[in-house]
Design a protein around this motif. Structure first.
Motif, PDB file in Angstrom:
ATOM      1  N   UNK A   1      28.917  47.137  51.564  1.00 49.43           N
ATOM      2  CA  UNK A   1      30.317  47.185  51.130  1.00 49.43           C
ATOM      3  C   UNK A   1      31.239  46.522  52.152  1.00 49.43           C
ATOM      4  N   UNK A   2      30.899  46.621  53.443  1.00 48.13           N
ATOM      5  CA  UNK A   2      31.726  45.980  54.473  1.00 48.13           C
ATOM      6  C   UNK A   2      31.716  44.464  54.304  1.00 48.13           C
ATOM      7  N   UNK A   3      30.545  43.897  53.993  1.00 50.08           N
ATOM      8  CA  UNK A   3      30.471  42.454  53.752  1.00 50.08           C
ATOM      9  C   UNK A   3      31.287  42.062  52.522  1.00 50.08           C
ATOM     10  N   UNK A   4      31.168  42.857  51.458  1.00 45.50           N
ATOM     11  CA  UNK A   4      31.910  42.549  50.234  1.00 45.50           C
ATOM     12  C   UNK A   4      33.411  42.723  50.430  1.00 45.50           C
ATOM     13  N   UNK A   5      33.810  43.740  51.206  1.00 48.47           N
ATOM     14  CA  UNK A   5      35.231  43.909  51.498  1.00 48.47           C
ATOM     15  C   UNK A   5      35.768  42.723  52.302  1.00 48.47           C
ATOM     16  N   UNK A   6      34.925  42.163  53.172  1.00 50.05           N
ATOM     17  CA  UNK A   6      35.356  40.998  53.939  1.00 50.05           C
ATOM     18  C   UNK A   6      35.521  39.784  53.028  1.00 50.05           C
ATOM     19  N   UNK A   7      34.605  39.615  52.074  1.00 56.38           N
ATOM     20  CA  UNK A   7      34.767  38.551  51.082  1.00 56.38           C
ATOM     21  C   UNK A   7      36.051  38.758  50.286  1.00 56.38           C
ATOM     22  N   UNK A   8      36.365  40.030  49.989  1.00 50.76           N
ATOM     23  CA  UNK A   8      37.594  40.326  49.279  1.00 50.76           C
ATOM     24  C   UNK A   8      38.814  39.940  50.120  1.00 50.76           C
ATOM     25  N   UNK A   9      38.770  40.259  51.421  1.00 46.69           N
ATOM     26  CA  UNK A   9      39.887  39.910  52.311  1.00 46.69           C
ATOM     27  C   UNK A   9      40.038  38.397  52.421  1.00 46.69           C
ATOM     28  N   UNK A  10      38.915  37.692  52.485  1.00 48.04           N
ATOM     29  CA  UNK A  10      38.950  36.232  52.520  1.00 48.04           C
ATOM     30  C   UNK A  10      39.603  35.686  51.257  1.00 48.04           C
ATOM     31  N   UNK A  11      39.187  36.210  50.108  1.00 47.37           N
ATOM     32  CA  UNK A  11      39.767  35.761  48.840  1.00 47.37           C
ATOM     33  C   UNK A  11      41.247  36.122  48.757  1.00 47.37           C
ATOM     34  N   UNK A  12      41.597  37.329  49.246  1.00 46.65           N
ATOM     35  CA  UNK A  12      42.998  37.759  49.224  1.00 46.65           C
ATOM     36  C   UNK A  12      43.858  36.864  50.106  1.00 46.65           C
ATOM     37  N   UNK A  13      43.296  36.435  51.244  1.00 48.77           N
ATOM     38  CA  UNK A  13      44.037  35.528  52.140  1.00 48.77           C
ATOM     39  C   UNK A  13      44.325  34.210  51.432  1.00 48.77           C
ATOM     40  N   UNK A  14      43.379  33.749  50.639  1.00 53.79           N
ATOM     41  CA  UNK A  14      43.583  32.512  49.882  1.00 53.79           C
ATOM     42  C   UNK A  14      44.582  32.710  48.739  1.00 53.79           C
ATOM     43  N   UNK A  15      44.746  33.963  48.298  1.00 56.10           N
ATOM     44  CA  UNK A  15      45.658  34.259  47.193  1.00 56.10           C
ATOM     45  C   UNK A  15      47.091  34.517  47.635  1.00 56.10           C
ATOM     46  N   UNK A  16      47.275  34.867  48.922  1.00 59.49           N
ATOM     47  CA  UNK A  16      48.583  35.355  49.362  1.00 59.49           C
ATOM     48  C   UNK A  16      49.700  34.314  49.231  1.00 59.49           C
ATOM     49  N   UNK A  17      49.363  33.059  49.180  1.00 58.06           N
ATOM     50  CA  UNK A  17      50.405  32.048  49.010  1.00 58.06           C
ATOM     51  C   UNK A  17      50.927  31.962  47.588  1.00 58.06           C
ATOM     52  N   UNK A  18      50.228  32.590  46.643  1.00 60.96           N
ATOM     53  CA  UNK A  18      50.624  32.499  45.235  1.00 60.96           C
ATOM     54  C   UNK A  18      50.954  33.863  44.636  1.00 60.96           C
ATOM     55  N   UNK A  19      50.089  34.870  44.883  1.00 60.41           N
ATOM     56  CA  UNK A  19      50.288  36.210  44.327  1.00 60.41           C
ATOM     57  C   UNK A  19      50.848  37.148  45.394  1.00 60.41           C
ATOM     58  N   UNK A  20      51.675  38.119  44.956  1.00 62.30           N
ATOM     59  CA  UNK A  20      52.095  39.139  45.901  1.00 62.30           C
ATOM     60  C   UNK A  20      51.062  40.273  45.892  1.00 62.30           C
ATOM     61  N   UNK A  21      51.086  41.185  46.869  1.00 61.67           N
ATOM     62  CA  UNK A  21      50.057  42.231  46.963  1.00 61.67           C
ATOM     63  C   UNK A  21      49.938  43.094  45.713  1.00 61.67           C
ATOM     64  N   UNK A  22      51.055  43.364  45.034  1.00 61.00           N
ATOM     65  CA  UNK A  22      51.017  44.216  43.851  1.00 61.00           C
ATOM     66  C   UNK A  22      50.297  43.525  42.694  1.00 61.00           C
ATOM     67  N   UNK A  23      50.462  42.213  42.589  1.00 60.26           N
ATOM     68  CA  UNK A  23      49.756  41.474  41.546  1.00 60.26           C
ATOM     69  C   UNK A  23      48.261  41.448  41.818  1.00 60.26           C
ATOM     70  N   UNK A  24      47.880  41.312  43.088  1.00 57.72           N
ATOM     71  CA  UNK A  24      46.459  41.340  43.450  1.00 57.72           C
ATOM     72  C   UNK A  24      45.869  42.709  43.129  1.00 57.72           C
ATOM     73  N   UNK A  25      46.625  43.778  43.419  1.00 51.89           N
ATOM     74  CA  UNK A  25      46.183  45.138  43.075  1.00 51.89           C
ATOM     75  C   UNK A  25      45.972  45.256  41.571  1.00 51.89           C
ATOM     76  N   UNK A  26      46.919  44.723  40.788  1.00 47.13           N
ATOM     77  CA  UNK A  26      46.828  44.825  39.322  1.00 47.13           C
ATOM     78  C   UNK A  26      45.565  44.159  38.799  1.00 47.13           C
ATOM     79  N   UNK A  27      45.332  42.911  39.194  1.00 46.78           N
ATOM     80  CA  UNK A  27      44.187  42.173  38.645  1.00 46.78           C
ATOM     81  C   UNK A  27      42.859  42.772  39.097  1.00 46.78           C
ATOM     82  N   UNK A  28      42.779  43.207  40.357  1.00 44.24           N
ATOM     83  CA  UNK A  28      41.542  43.852  40.805  1.00 44.24           C
ATOM     84  C   UNK A  28      41.309  45.147  40.038  1.00 44.24           C
ATOM     85  N   UNK A  29      42.363  45.906  39.829  1.00 49.18           N
ATOM     86  CA  UNK A  29      42.236  47.190  39.134  1.00 49.18           C
ATOM     87  C   UNK A  29      41.912  46.997  37.654  1.00 49.18           C
ATOM     88  N   UNK A  30      42.489  45.956  37.049  1.00 52.54           N
ATOM     89  CA  UNK A  30      42.198  45.669  35.641  1.00 52.54           C
ATOM     90  C   UNK A  30      40.711  45.393  35.447  1.00 52.54           C
TER      91      UNK A  30
END
Length: 285
Positions: free
Chosen positions: A11-40
């Protein structure tokens, strides 16, 4: 129980992949939108899993789920903010002080209830935290103070989420139901933000769909394994193994963003894995 705790490594490796992907997303999506899509994505998946396994959606512990969800969502949002402001390796290093904070909770409760404290494991956690400090190399140069504060706050919230999840496991809640309610809370939380400010919503594009998909898939898979390990595994061993996320963060930061990996970082990685190995051997005696 020690073998269950090894899922924390995955899970630590997968969470790191998630953080990497989130870092690539931060220029376009805000944190709440990332929460929404992951939760959906996660809620859809967990609904199918629970229906297939015949697990009831109702719970006798709604307050326990609420506490875990609030702490977990706060941790995720603060972590996304931190990873957008800091180098990946530094953000991961600060975030993974969470296991140390958890062990401080654990030790305090043991002292209050006068139960036996497993001091060798506590020592291993402190050794792992020393590795974190070597990797992060605290300095004021080129380090965003808001990012550091968000990372530390995320670590506190992460420790609280681990503690509440541990209690859910003791109450006999299935890990699938715990993930289901966490994803439901995230969907509602992120959805309210998007519905409240529809003009500022950012929709996926051809360029952002892949990193957003990475957040959804790796984040949900990590959450399922992390929940299973924390609800069924050895609490202190889980805390030590969570430090492995530092290694993954440093490696992916170097691989994807050319973040520098010096001898202090290598030494820190060695201390982290030494702490995990010692804890595993100690608990198997």
């Amino acid at each position: 129980m020690p073998s269950i705790s090894f899922w924390v490594l995955v899970s630590a490796f997968l969470f790191t992949l998630m953080s990497l992907s989130a870092k690539l997303c931060t220029g376009h999506f805000d944190p709440f939108e990332i929460v929404f899509w992951r939760s959906f994505f996660g809620l859809s998946l967990m609904t199918l899993v629970m229906l297939k396994k015949g697990i009831a959606f109702s719970t006798q512990h709604p307050w326990s789920h609420a506490k875990r969800s609030i702490a977990g969502l706060s941790c995720f949002i603060l972590e996304v903010i931190a990873v957008g402001l800091l180098p990946l390796s530094i953000a991961q290093s600060i975030n993974y002080t969470s296991p140390l904070i958890f062990c401080l909770f654990f030790t305090l409760v043991s002292i209050i209830h006068r139960t036996k404290i497993d001091w060798p494991i506590i020592g291993a956690v402190l050794l792992g935290f020393t590795g974190v400090l070597l990797i992060s190399k605290p300095t004021t140069q080129d380090i965003n103070s808001v990012g550091i504060l968000c990372g530390l706050a995320a670590a506190v919230c992460g420790a609280a989420a681990s503690w509440f999840l541990r209690n859910l496991g003791k109450q006999g809640e299935p890990s699938e139901r715990a993930v289901f309610y966490f994803m439901l809370a995230g969907l509602v939380f992120g959805g309210v933000r998007m519905l409240g400010f529809p003009a500022t919503v950012h929709w996926p594009t051809a360029d952002t769909a892949l990193p957003l998909f990475g957040v959804m898939t790796s984040g949900v898979a990590a959450q399922i394994l992390w929940t299973y390990a924390w609800s069924r595994g050895h609490s202190l061993l889980n805390a030590v193994f969570e430090f492995s996320g530092i290694f993954f963060g440093v490696f992916l930061g170097w691989l994807c963003f050319n973040e520098h990996l010096d001898w202090l970082s290598i030494t820190g990685i060695g201390l982290i894995f030494s702490a995990g190995l010692y804890s595993s051997l100690h608990l198997r005696k």
